[in-house]
Design an enzyme around this catalytic site. Structure first.
Site, PDB file in Angstrom:
ATOM      1  N   ARG A   6       0.822  -1.226   0.000  1.00 44.12           N
ATOM      2  CA  ARG A   6       0.000   0.000   0.000  1.00 44.12           C
ATOM      3  C   ARG A   6       0.853   1.272   0.000  1.00 44.12           C
ATOM      4  NH1 ARG A   6      -3.305  -2.025   5.195  1.00 44.12           N
ATOM      5  NH2 ARG A   6      -1.428  -3.289   5.379  1.00 44.12           N
ATOM      6  N   ASN A  13      42.191  25.524  -6.247  1.00 41.92           N
ATOM      7  CA  ASN A  13      42.792  24.449  -5.442  1.00 41.92           C
ATOM      8  C   ASN A  13      42.936  23.140  -6.201  1.00 41.92           C
ATOM      9  OD1 ASN A  13      39.990  24.155  -5.522  1.00 41.92           O
ATOM     10  ND2 ASN A  13      39.937  23.021  -3.605  1.00 41.92           N
TER      11      ASN A  13
HETATM   12  C1  UD1 Z   1      -1.598  -5.521  11.541  1.00 41.48           C
HETATM   13  C2  UD1 Z   1      -2.538  -6.364  12.415  1.00 41.48           C
HETATM   14  C3  UD1 Z   1      -3.739  -5.508  12.818  1.00 41.48           C
HETATM   15  C4  UD1 Z   1      -3.263  -4.278  13.551  1.00 41.48           C
HETATM   16  C5  UD1 Z   1      -2.244  -3.496  12.706  1.00 41.48           C
HETATM   17  C6  UD1 Z   1      -1.606  -2.404  13.557  1.00 41.48           C
HETATM   18  C7  UD1 Z   1      -2.336  -8.705  11.672  1.00 41.48           C
HETATM   19  C8  UD1 Z   1      -2.953  -9.799  10.896  1.00 41.48           C
HETATM   20  N1  UD1 Z   1      -2.972  -7.526  11.689  1.00 41.48           N
HETATM   21  O1  UD1 Z   1      -2.328  -5.195  10.353  1.00 41.48           O
HETATM   22  O2  UD1 Z   1      -4.595  -6.261  13.662  1.00 41.48           O
HETATM   23  O3  UD1 Z   1      -4.373  -3.440  13.878  1.00 41.48           O
HETATM   24  O4  UD1 Z   1      -1.183  -4.358  12.263  1.00 41.48           O
HETATM   25  O5  UD1 Z   1      -0.802  -1.550  12.809  1.00 41.48           O
HETATM   26  O6  UD1 Z   1      -1.313  -8.930  12.303  1.00 41.48           O
HETATM   27  N2  UD1 Z   1       4.942  -8.477   8.184  1.00 41.48           N
HETATM   28  C9  UD1 Z   1       5.911  -9.459   8.089  1.00 41.48           C
HETATM   29  N3  UD1 Z   1       5.617 -10.582   7.363  1.00 41.48           N
HETATM   30  C10 UD1 Z   1       4.431 -10.782   6.770  1.00 41.48           C
HETATM   31  C11 UD1 Z   1       3.445  -9.769   6.879  1.00 41.48           C
HETATM   32  C12 UD1 Z   1       3.731  -8.631   7.611  1.00 41.48           C
HETATM   33  O7  UD1 Z   1       7.003  -9.338   8.629  1.00 41.48           O
HETATM   34  O8  UD1 Z   1       4.255 -11.834   6.140  1.00 41.48           O
HETATM   35  C13 UD1 Z   1       5.275  -7.241   8.946  1.00 41.48           C
HETATM   36  C14 UD1 Z   1       5.211  -5.998   8.092  1.00 41.48           C
HETATM   37  O9  UD1 Z   1       6.482  -5.709   7.520  1.00 41.48           O
HETATM   38  C15 UD1 Z   1       4.778  -4.923   9.098  1.00 41.48           C
HETATM   39  C16 UD1 Z   1       4.017  -5.699  10.151  1.00 41.48           C
HETATM   40  O10 UD1 Z   1       4.323  -7.063   9.971  1.00 41.48           O
HETATM   41  O11 UD1 Z   1       5.862  -4.281   9.698  1.00 41.48           O
HETATM   42  C17 UD1 Z   1       2.495  -5.501  10.047  1.00 41.48           C
HETATM   43  O12 UD1 Z   1       2.073  -5.911   8.753  1.00 41.48           O
HETATM   44  P1  UD1 Z   1       0.969  -5.089   7.967  1.00 41.48           P
HETATM   45  O13 UD1 Z   1       0.736  -5.762   6.683  1.00 41.48           O
HETATM   46  O14 UD1 Z   1       1.276  -3.670   7.969  1.00 41.48           O
HETATM   47  O15 UD1 Z   1      -0.303  -5.394   8.912  1.00 41.48           O
HETATM   48  P2  UD1 Z   1      -1.640  -4.550   9.026  1.00 41.48           P
HETATM   49  O16 UD1 Z   1      -2.537  -4.893   7.893  1.00 41.48           O
HETATM   50  O17 UD1 Z   1      -1.341  -3.126   9.253  1.00 41.48           O
HETATM   51 CA    CA Z   2       0.522  -1.928   9.275  1.00 47.66          CA
END
Ligand code: UD1
Ligand code: CA
Length: 448
Positions: free
Chosen positions: A15, A383
């Site tokens: 995103r 220089n």
């Molecule tokens: C996640 C939470 C959501 C919470 C929100 C808070 C889950 C399923 N959802 O959603 O409940 O409200 O964060 O900000 O956990 N990442 C990995 N490996 C993966 C997927 C993600 O390391 O396979 C890491 C991403 O780099 C990121 C973090 O996990 O730093 C969160 O992932 P993101 O996809 O942003 O989750 P959200 O949809 O925001």
């Molecule tokens: Ca997030």
């Protein structure tokens, strides 16, 4: 304390629409994930482990000393945590899990969360906050005030979407129980991902104690998924930094339009005008005036200095110096007390002793200039011969006439005078006059 932290930073950040890994985008000059690892390293945990995947090499260039495990395929936050299984096997303490994309979290919050988790004897504690517009976050579902699970936006029904208490993405888990619960999660959901948040429902079903720790300041848990949220985080962080400077006695004319990075230090009664950009490890003394369109990076600036519309990099500026408008200090320059450099003056790797003046249109590179010497408009230290750099040394109380070329290496003695328009290729002794220019010719009535 028996605590380890896991920082999730393997995701693509789709995103964000960017080639740069999402967690490397900066908030007030600091990559988001670095903000998180920095606070984790200060809460007394015994180990801080990053989960990396997408473009991990780029992240490791920024976080050189971190322990990490690799999540080859990004199959969700739960899958990410499973990758750290070996690091957690046999560990009988608490694992705090955080996301690399929540750069506004404060150290005190993590400390308070951990304290609460320990004192409440919970198996799992979720950091939560209330959002008027909770779109995108996992919702905390409760019955009779007890957590029953977390439901992600994609799976949320209308009723669940109306819940305003959201998951911050920060949790304390008891390690042994976490490992057991992770064995049970699946990817049977809209995104086809292994959600870490499913652990909560599994805990509740197993009769474990799950608590929420509600944070009043919901700014802190802002998760950055898009450039719009990134801008919002920058505004909030900027406000935090700028307010703390004002509390310490700095005068900001317009706090919303002044860009100060976290490590910058500024003395009392210094006035910062709109459009100033203060970066890196810069320190500025008291009673200075930093006018608009000025960028200062990694500089040490004394007191009562006035800088207008100029760029200063990796240099030292002592007290009562005046700079600009439109001057450029390049790295390793040192301007001692009461120096003045004015319009279109560039200084590189040079020392200007006390009271030196170079008011206009000048380049001073690889030079040492003695006390109270005056550098006329248009003076250039030549220089560089295309291959090597050479030094120019000018004594004290010298006067360099306008439009002088000082062809380095060259030494100009104390109290000497160089005539305007000269090209100086040989050393000038002290107290001497040096002129090198063709004689003026007058041809009377030539135009007739
Ligand atoms: C996640 C939470 C959501 C919470 C929100 C808070 C889950 C399923 N959802 O959603 O409940 O409200 O964060 O900000 O956990 N990442 C990995 N490996 C993966 C997927 C993600 O390391 O396979 C890491 C991403 O780099 C990121 C973090 O996990 O730093 C969160 O992932 P993101 O996809 O942003 O989750 P959200 O949809 O925001
Ligand atoms: Ca997030």
């Amino acid at each position: 304390m028996s605590l380890k932290t896991l920082i999730l930073a393997a995701g693509k950040g789709t995103r964000m629409k960017s080639d740069l890994p999402k967690v490397l985008h900066k908030v007030c000059g600091v990559p988001m994930v670095k903000k998180i690892t920095d606070i984790c390293s200060r809460i007394g945990s015994e180990e801080n482990i990053l989960i990396l995947g997408h473009k991990k090499e780029e992240i490791l260039k920024v976080l050189t000393d971190m322990e990490y495990v690799v999540q080859e395929e990004q199959l969700g936050t739960g899958h990410a945590v499973i990758q750290a299984k070996e690091k957690l096997n046999g560990f009988d303490g608490t694992v705090m899990i955080l996301c690399g994309d929540t750069p506004l979290l404060k150290k005190e919050t993590l400390e308070n969360l951990y304290k609460f988790h320990k004192s409440s004897n919970a198996t799992t504690t979720i950091l939560t906050s209330i959002y008027e517009n909770p779109f995108g976050y996992g919702r905390i579902v409760k019955q009779n005030n007890k957590v029953v699970g977390i439901v992600e936006e994609k799976e949320a029904t209308k009723e669940i979407k109306a819940i305003k208490e959201v998951n911050a993405g920060v949790y304390c888990f008891e390690a042994k129980n976490l490992l057991k619960a992770l064995d049970k999660i699946d990817n049977d959901n809209e995104k086809g991902e292994y959600y870490l948040t499913d652990v909560i429902g599994i805990d509740v079903a197993a009769g474990k104690v799950v608590e929420t720790f509600l944070l009043e300041d919901n700014d802190e848990i802002l998760g950055i998924n898009s450039k719009i949220e990134l801008e919002k985080a920058n505004c909030i962080m900027r406000d935090r930094i700028n307010s703390s400077h004002m509390e310490k006695g700095v005068i900001l004319i317009d706090k919303n339009n002044t860009y100060i990075e976290e490590e910058v230090e500024i003395g009392e009664d210094t006035v910062i005008y709109p459009g100033a950009l203060l970066q890196g490890k810069t320190s500025i003394g008291k009673n200075c005036e930093i006018l608009g369109n000025t960028r200062i990076i990694d500089c040490k600036i004394g007191s009562s200095v006035r800088i207008e519309s100029s760029i200063l990099e990796e240099s030292i500026v002592e007290s009562k110096v005046t700079i600009g408008p439109f001057a450029h200090l390049r790295p390793k320059s040192h301007l001692k007390e009461e120096v003045h450099i004015g319009n279109f003056v560039e200084v590189k790797k040079s020392t200007l002793e006390k009271g030196v003046k170079a008011g206009h249109l000048t380049y001073l590179g690889d030079a040492i200039i003695g006390e109270k010497t005056n550098i006329g408009a248009g003076t250039i230290t030549c220089n560089y011969d295309g291959k090597n750099k050479f030094k120019t040394s000018i004594g004290k109380n010298a006067f360099i006439g306008s439009d002088t070329m000082l062809v380095a290496p060259v030494n100009i003695g104390d109290n000497s005078l160089v005539g305007a328009g000269s090209v100086i290729t040989k050393d000038v002794p002290e107290n001497a006059l040096a002129v090198s220019r063709s004689k003026q010719v007058i041809k009377f009535d030539w135009r007739k």
